[in-house]
Design a protein around this motif. Structure first.
Motif, mmCIF file in Angstrom:
data_model
loop_
_atom_site.group_PDB
_atom_site.id
_atom_site.type_symbol
_atom_site.label_atom_id
_atom_site.label_comp_id
_atom_site.label_asym_id
_atom_site.label_seq_id
_atom_site.Cartn_x
_atom_site.Cartn_y
_atom_site.Cartn_z
ATOM 1 N N LEU A 1 0.879 -1.072 0.005
ATOM 2 C CA LEU A 1 -0.027 -0.008 -0.075
ATOM 3 C C LEU A 1 0.938 1.363 -0.059
ATOM 4 O O LEU A 1 1.945 1.272 0.622
ATOM 5 C CB LEU A 1 -0.920 -0.218 1.116
ATOM 6 N N GLU A 2 0.481 2.342 -0.737
ATOM 7 C CA GLU A 2 1.041 3.632 -0.612
ATOM 8 C C GLU A 2 0.276 4.591 0.374
ATOM 9 O O GLU A 2 0.990 5.551 0.769
ATOM 10 C CB GLU A 2 1.070 4.129 -2.081
ATOM 11 N N GLU A 3 -1.014 4.460 0.418
ATOM 12 C CA GLU A 3 -1.629 5.272 1.331
ATOM 13 C C GLU A 3 -2.672 4.368 2.217
ATOM 14 O O GLU A 3 -3.271 3.571 1.597
ATOM 15 C CB GLU A 3 -2.538 6.299 0.469
ATOM 16 N N ILE A 4 -2.863 4.964 3.353
ATOM 17 C CA ILE A 4 -3.775 4.325 4.080
ATOM 18 C C ILE A 4 -4.477 5.361 5.019
ATOM 19 O O ILE A 4 -4.142 6.392 5.165
ATOM 20 C CB ILE A 4 -3.070 3.146 5.112
ATOM 21 N N TYR A 5 -5.942 5.152 5.123
ATOM 22 C CA TYR A 5 -6.768 6.042 5.789
ATOM 23 C C TYR A 5 -7.259 5.438 7.235
ATOM 24 O O TYR A 5 -7.994 4.489 6.791
ATOM 25 C CB TYR A 5 -8.030 6.514 4.839
ATOM 26 N N LEU A 6 -7.005 6.285 8.199
ATOM 27 C CA LEU A 6 -7.397 5.450 9.572
ATOM 28 C C LEU A 6 -8.546 6.287 10.144
ATOM 29 O O LEU A 6 -8.384 7.472 10.134
ATOM 30 C CB LEU A 6 -6.182 5.680 10.544
ATOM 31 N N PRO A 7 -9.366 5.632 10.858
ATOM 32 C CA PRO A 7 -10.641 6.434 11.270
ATOM 33 C C PRO A 7 -10.180 6.773 12.593
ATOM 34 O O PRO A 7 -9.563 6.280 13.407
ATOM 35 C CB PRO A 7 -11.605 5.127 11.346
ATOM 36 N N GLU A 8 -11.077 7.671 13.047
ATOM 37 C CA GLU A 8 -10.562 8.662 14.306
ATOM 38 C C GLU A 8 -10.950 7.864 15.452
ATOM 39 O O GLU A 8 -10.333 7.935 16.629
ATOM 40 C CB GLU A 8 -11.452 9.856 14.372
ATOM 41 N N GLY A 9 -11.797 6.771 15.270
ATOM 42 C CA GLY A 9 -12.173 5.874 16.481
ATOM 43 C C GLY A 9 -11.198 5.054 16.567
ATOM 44 O O GLY A 9 -11.100 4.216 17.548
ATOM 45 N N LEU A 10 -9.938 4.773 15.840
ATOM 46 C CA LEU A 10 -9.115 3.725 16.270
ATOM 47 C C LEU A 10 -8.227 3.976 17.401
ATOM 48 O O LEU A 10 -7.762 5.201 17.629
ATOM 49 C CB LEU A 10 -8.160 3.731 14.930
ATOM 50 N N LYS A 11 -8.245 2.915 18.211
ATOM 51 C CA LYS A 11 -7.412 3.189 19.631
ATOM 52 C C LYS A 11 -6.221 2.402 19.744
ATOM 53 O O LYS A 11 -5.352 3.026 20.327
ATOM 54 C CB LYS A 11 -8.314 2.494 20.691
ATOM 55 N N THR A 12 -5.906 1.402 19.185
ATOM 56 C CA THR A 12 -4.744 0.539 19.241
ATOM 57 C C THR A 12 -4.089 0.079 17.827
ATOM 58 O O THR A 12 -4.740 -0.640 16.947
ATOM 59 C CB THR A 12 -5.060 -0.795 19.860
ATOM 60 N N ILE A 13 -2.716 0.355 17.688
ATOM 61 C CA ILE A 13 -2.160 -0.402 16.550
ATOM 62 C C ILE A 13 -1.203 -1.085 17.270
ATOM 63 O O ILE A 13 -0.099 -0.806 17.866
ATOM 64 C CB ILE A 13 -1.260 0.860 15.636
ATOM 65 N N GLU B 1 6.614 0.723 1.046
ATOM 66 C CA GLU B 1 6.014 1.552 0.092
ATOM 67 C C GLU B 1 5.022 2.692 0.569
ATOM 68 O O GLU B 1 4.530 3.399 -0.397
ATOM 69 C CB GLU B 1 5.212 0.727 -1.048
ATOM 70 N N LEU B 2 4.659 2.367 1.796
ATOM 71 C CA LEU B 2 3.569 3.251 2.468
ATOM 72 C C LEU B 2 4.240 4.637 2.322
ATOM 73 O O LEU B 2 5.175 4.969 3.209
ATOM 74 C CB LEU B 2 3.302 2.752 3.664
ATOM 75 N N LYS B 3 3.490 5.588 1.891
ATOM 76 C CA LYS B 3 4.097 6.929 1.641
ATOM 77 C C LYS B 3 3.231 7.989 2.427
ATOM 78 O O LYS B 3 3.643 8.921 3.209
ATOM 79 C CB LYS B 3 3.944 7.405 0.186
ATOM 80 N N GLU B 4 1.755 7.871 2.591
ATOM 81 C CA GLU B 4 1.009 8.668 3.310
ATOM 82 C C GLU B 4 -0.093 7.942 4.339
ATOM 83 O O GLU B 4 -0.418 7.015 3.931
ATOM 84 C CB GLU B 4 0.160 9.489 2.132
ATOM 85 N N ILE B 5 -0.135 8.500 5.497
ATOM 86 C CA ILE B 5 -0.956 7.885 6.517
ATOM 87 C C ILE B 5 -1.967 9.355 6.621
ATOM 88 O O ILE B 5 -1.572 10.287 7.154
ATOM 89 C CB ILE B 5 -0.448 7.638 7.781
ATOM 90 N N TYR B 6 -3.270 9.180 6.477
ATOM 91 C CA TYR B 6 -4.392 10.075 6.817
ATOM 92 C C TYR B 6 -5.471 9.461 7.811
ATOM 93 O O TYR B 6 -5.609 8.294 7.930
ATOM 94 C CB TYR B 6 -5.382 10.208 5.820
ATOM 95 N N SER B 7 -5.921 10.449 8.628
ATOM 96 C CA SER B 7 -6.928 10.089 9.374
ATOM 97 C C SER B 7 -8.333 10.758 8.935
ATOM 98 O O SER B 7 -8.430 11.783 8.185
ATOM 99 C CB SER B 7 -6.666 10.369 10.830
ATOM 100 N N GLY C 1 -15.923 11.197 9.521
ATOM 101 C CA GLY C 1 -17.131 11.640 8.636
ATOM 102 C C GLY C 1 -16.202 12.347 7.497
ATOM 103 O O GLY C 1 -15.475 11.698 6.834
ATOM 104 N N ASP C 2 -16.680 13.513 7.059
ATOM 105 C CA ASP C 2 -16.054 13.983 5.802
ATOM 106 C C ASP C 2 -14.805 14.651 6.154
ATOM 107 O O ASP C 2 -14.264 15.216 5.038
ATOM 108 C CB ASP C 2 -17.192 15.057 5.272
ATOM 109 N N LYS C 3 -14.413 14.847 7.418
ATOM 110 C CA LYS C 3 -12.974 15.530 7.512
ATOM 111 C C LYS C 3 -12.011 14.508 7.240
ATOM 112 O O LYS C 3 -11.956 13.431 7.916
ATOM 113 C CB LYS C 3 -13.098 15.882 9.132
ATOM 114 N N LEU C 4 -10.989 14.841 6.893
ATOM 115 C CA LEU C 4 -9.459 14.252 6.746
ATOM 116 C C LEU C 4 -8.328 15.365 6.838
ATOM 117 O O LEU C 4 -8.388 16.330 6.430
ATOM 118 C CB LEU C 4 -9.670 14.034 5.032
ATOM 119 N N TYR C 5 -7.646 14.683 7.505
ATOM 120 C CA TYR C 5 -6.275 15.246 8.039
ATOM 121 C C TYR C 5 -5.115 14.199 7.905
ATOM 122 O O TYR C 5 -5.263 13.131 8.131
ATOM 123 C CB TYR C 5 -6.445 15.881 9.167
#
Length: 206
Positions: A156-168, A178-184, A187-191
């Motif tokens: 994967l190059e990009e992954i999108y994580l939910p705000e409700g995620l508590k544990t990795i 190959e992972l380049k970008e991590i977003y959270s 709802g419609d908000k993305l950061y």
């Protein structure tokens, strides 16, 4: 209880005579008191592309050991039977060509969505296949835990994580080079950062 070295019949989809769609694999299992079994070792002697984990020698498979599979570059699909109740996402780390999981609809413990393996309640993401087709992945909003080794070696190059995620958990993204970008997202908000509600990130080995 005892350890048995037996032969396991699994579905094969990789060419050859279509009438001969069941082949023999070298397998070991531990039989439990209730007559069900835990799969402890598997060698893909018939070079199968599909692996069906439901019964061994007529006995229901209810659990899968931590590292039962030797390095394999052929298996593309793993089918989890209805009786499997115990497994770890890291159980499948050596299946290097794995593209998808399929889980029996009657299974009460696990499910698969778009080929990715989760607990039935969709709160834990257990394993993204090593050969997952796609460069982007959105972890469902319901997920609170990303399991140990869940995305290890993924392309994967990009992954999108939910705000409700508590544990990795530990090694969740080991060698995901190959992972380049991590977003959270919420709802419609993305950061562009880890989720603000994240409580634990595993480091190193345990």
């Amino acid at each position: 209880n005892g350890l048995y070295h037996i032969t396991m019949y699994l579905s094969l989809n990789g060419g050859g005579n279509e009438k001969d769609d069941l082949r023999i694999h070298a397998t070991s299992y531990t039989e439990k008191e209730d007559g069900s079994v835990e799969l402890t070792a598997f060698t893909n002697k018939s070079k199968a592309k599909e692996l069906k984990l439901d019964t061994v020698d007529g006995k229901a498979v209810t659990s899968i050991a931590r590292h039962p599979f030797r390095w394999d570059f052929l298996v593309e699909t793993v089918y989890i039977g209805k009786d499997v109740k115990e497994l770890r996402g890291e159980s499948f780390v050596n299946l290097r060509a794995l593209k998808e999981f399929v889980v029996d609809e009657q299974n009460e413990s696990f499910c698969a969505v778009d080929g990715v393996l989760y607990t039935k309640d969709m709160k834990t993401l257990l394993c993204c296949p090593k050969a997952y087709e796609g460069k982007e992945f959105t972890v469902p909003a319901s997920v609170e835990v990303i399991s140990r080794s869940a995305f290890s070696d993924c392309k994967l190059e990009e992954i999108y994580l939910p705000e409700g995620l508590k544990t990795i958990e530990t090694l969740a993204f080991l060698k995901a080079t190959e992972l380049k970008e991590i977003y959270s997202y919420e709802g419609d908000k993305l950061y562009k950062s880890l989720p603000e509600g994240l409580e634990f990130i595993g480091l190193g080995d345990e």
